[in-house]
Design an enzyme around this catalytic site. Structure first.
Site, PDB file in Angstrom:
ATOM      1  N   ASP A  41      37.794  36.573  39.787  1.00 23.70           N
ATOM      2  CA  ASP A  41      39.411  37.292  39.754  1.00 23.70           C
ATOM      3  C   ASP A  41      39.626  37.613  41.166  1.00 23.70           C
ATOM      4  O   ASP A  41      38.836  37.927  41.975  1.00 23.70           O
ATOM      5  CB  ASP A  41      39.270  38.371  38.904  1.00 23.70           C
ATOM      6  CG  ASP A  41      40.747  38.853  38.491  1.00 23.70           C
ATOM      7  OD1 ASP A  41      41.214  39.661  39.448  1.00 23.70           O
ATOM      8  OD2 ASP A  41      41.281  38.588  37.648  1.00 23.70           O
ATOM      9  N   HIS A  74      43.005  41.074  32.884  1.00 25.07           N
ATOM     10  CA  HIS A  74      42.408  40.207  34.048  1.00 25.07           C
ATOM     11  C   HIS A  74      41.406  39.572  33.263  1.00 25.07           C
ATOM     12  O   HIS A  74      41.116  38.186  33.540  1.00 25.07           O
ATOM     13  CB  HIS A  74      41.790  41.185  35.271  1.00 25.07           C
ATOM     14  CG  HIS A  74      42.888  41.472  36.061  1.00 25.07           C
ATOM     15  ND1 HIS A  74      43.105  41.095  37.171  1.00 25.07           N
ATOM     16  CD2 HIS A  74      44.062  42.294  35.818  1.00 25.07           C
ATOM     17  CE1 HIS A  74      44.128  41.408  37.922  1.00 25.07           C
ATOM     18  NE2 HIS A  74      44.782  42.448  36.950  1.00 25.07           N
TER      19      HIS A  74
END
Length: 499
Positions: free
Chosen positions: A139, A34
């Site tokens: 994110d 991520h």
């Protein structure tokens, strides 16, 4: 005639200094798959025309991942390193998803939300000056930054390191909360009527984050709230490109509640940039490429990797190793430190054909360099999205072997729609395929080569080459991904002009 304004001492008045570039708070999620693509996006924003200033949040354990970004854009990017927040459901001393038990993935999401208070205080201290935060880019596992942004009075832009299709499936789950028709039946199909084509997946192929939800459990409620917060974000930015996901980029996420969706990928780095992420990686990449140079036939080597977090269970490793020996396929296997092939396997393949026809890599593997080498023709992959995009950018067809998370969704996209992959197994972690079946797939793939020599799957290899051209065009001047990126920059700069 125009006159120049002067001061009492008859010196021209200096023009006022230009305002500083807008300041954006960037919040990655502490998992390498991520963090790295969001840092790649941050690098593009920092180097954009007109300029932006970025503060990227990290903890002591994740701060080293920021080093290449800070070195390349030291004038525009700075790090904000905060202590990892404690939470009773999460073990002390752990700061990332690396090596984490799947049972604790949800707890990591909830624990990391403890940064909301410190970040709110930090941003408010800068609210009246040139360093005021104009937007939060974070994110999609950091849904808590949506109420944080609301408290600061700024928009939040959600970043997805996953496919638009995979993102839609995940958020559809938490929005609709479907259940399997038969309790304890892992093969029970769960339909997705709100997604084009109305796909359905067996329960076992859905995200573990969803399958592990428990009514009334604090962590479960926190995970659910995380994804529902994403639906309130002002925009959604995805690491994908239009040619790969045309069917879903039109209305899919908008129909699910997202206001705007931008595709800015692939955020796949070149081999040199990727090599700078792993310490002594430039040497490792050069060494592996020199070994691959020995293979005179293009597309004759299979590259194998199941990602940085996946642990290949012994039955799966045994089936793969047996198939590799049985077929005699030339290969590079990025096995990592935890995978255990059958005893003597590494020694036998290293000795085969004099200089060796197979290579097992135990440490960091220079995957981008390997995929872009002419000798590599196929990629055995778990279908993690970063690996998928690196293969697409390199034009390498995939042998799909999904295990968990969003990998089944990604594999279906690649096999059924993009036509750039062939399935090895749909059994996931629960069921290893027979070695004979893996051998059959490997043998047929090598026969198909790089798409020029015929073979049953030559069209799959040819399709992968087409996707590579589309990916390169998307991020080039005037390409769809470049245009979406430039629109994002314009939006952030306009926010900086607002009082």
């Amino acid at each position: 005639m125009a006159t120049t304004k002067t001061t009492a001492t008859n010196h021209p008045t200096a023009p006022p200094p230009p305002p500083p570039p807008p300041h954006v708070l960037v919040v990655p999620y502490p998992a390498q798959g991520h963090t790295i693509p969001l840092l790649d996006l941050a690098a593009l924003l920092a180097s954009s025309r007109g300029g932006l200033r970025l503060t990227v949040v990290a903890t002591p354990a994740t701060a080293p991942l920021l080093a290449p970004l800070l070195a390349a854009h030291h004038a525009a990017v700075r790090a904000l390193v905060l202590p990892f927040p404690s939470h009773p459901a999460f073990p002390a001393g752990v700061e990332s998803a690396k090596g984490l038990s799947p049972a604790l993935f949800g707890a990591l999401i909830v624990a990391y939300a403890g940064l909301r208070g410190p970040l709110r205080d930090w941003a408010r201290e800068r609210s009246g000056g040139p360093d005021r935060v104009v937007a939060v880019l974070s994110d999609f596992f950091c849904g808590w930054t949506q109420p944080l942004a609301a408290e600061l009075g700024v928009p939040r832009i959600a970043f997805s390191p996953s496919a638009v299709y995979g993102t839609a499936v995940l958020h559809s789950l938490f929005r609709r909360m479907p259940r399997r028709e038969v309790d304890d039946d892992d093969e029970s199909l769960v339909p997705f009527p709100d997604i084009p084509g109305a796909p359905a997946y067996p329960w076992r192929q859905l995200s573990m984050l969803y399958r592990m939800l428990r009514d009334g459990d604090e962590v479960s409620e926190g995970v659910k709230r995380n994804f529902l917060w994403n639906l309130e974000s002002s925009a959604f930015v995805s690491n994908t490109f239009r040619r790969l996901e045309e069917r879903y980029l039109g209305t899919t996420l908008v129909d699910l509640g997202f206001r705007r969706v931008r595709a800015v990928g692939p955020l796949a780095p070149d081999a040199d940039a990727a090599a700078n992420r792993g310490g002594e990686t430039a040497v490792a990449a050069a060494d592996l490429c020199a070994w691959l140079d020995r293979f005179l036939e293009d597309g004759s080597v299979v590259y194998i990797s199941f990602g940085s977090m996946a642990i290949l269970h012994p039955p799966h490793a045994a089936a793969l190793a047996t198939a590799l020996e049985r077929t005699g396929v030339a290969f590079v296997w990025a096995a990592g430190p935890t995978v255990t092939p059958p005893e003597g396997f590494e020694e036998r393949v290293a000795a085969a054909s004099g200089g060796g026809r197979g290579r097992v890599i135990r440490g960091w593997a220079p995957q981008v360099a390997a995929l872009r080498h002419r000798a590599v023709g196929w990629f055995v992959t778990h279908c993690g999205w970063n690996s998928v995009l690196e293969a697409c950018a390199a034009g390498v067809p995939m042998l799909a072997w999904p295990m968990t998370a969003d990998q089944f969704v990604n594999a279906r996209l690649l096999v059924d729609e993009a036509g750039a992959a062939v399935p090895v197994s749909w059994g996931g972690l629960q069921a290893a395929p027979a070695a004979d079946e893996v051998a059959r797939v490997l043998d047929e793939a090598v026969r198909s080569g790089n798409g020029k020599g015929g073979g049953r799957w030559a069209h799959v290899a040819a399709r992968a080459k087409e996707l590579a051209e589309a990916a390169a065009a998307a991020v080039s001047e005037g390409g769809a991904s470049r245009q979406d990126l430039e629109e994002l920059v314009r939006e952030l700069r306009e926010l900086g002009c607002q009082k």
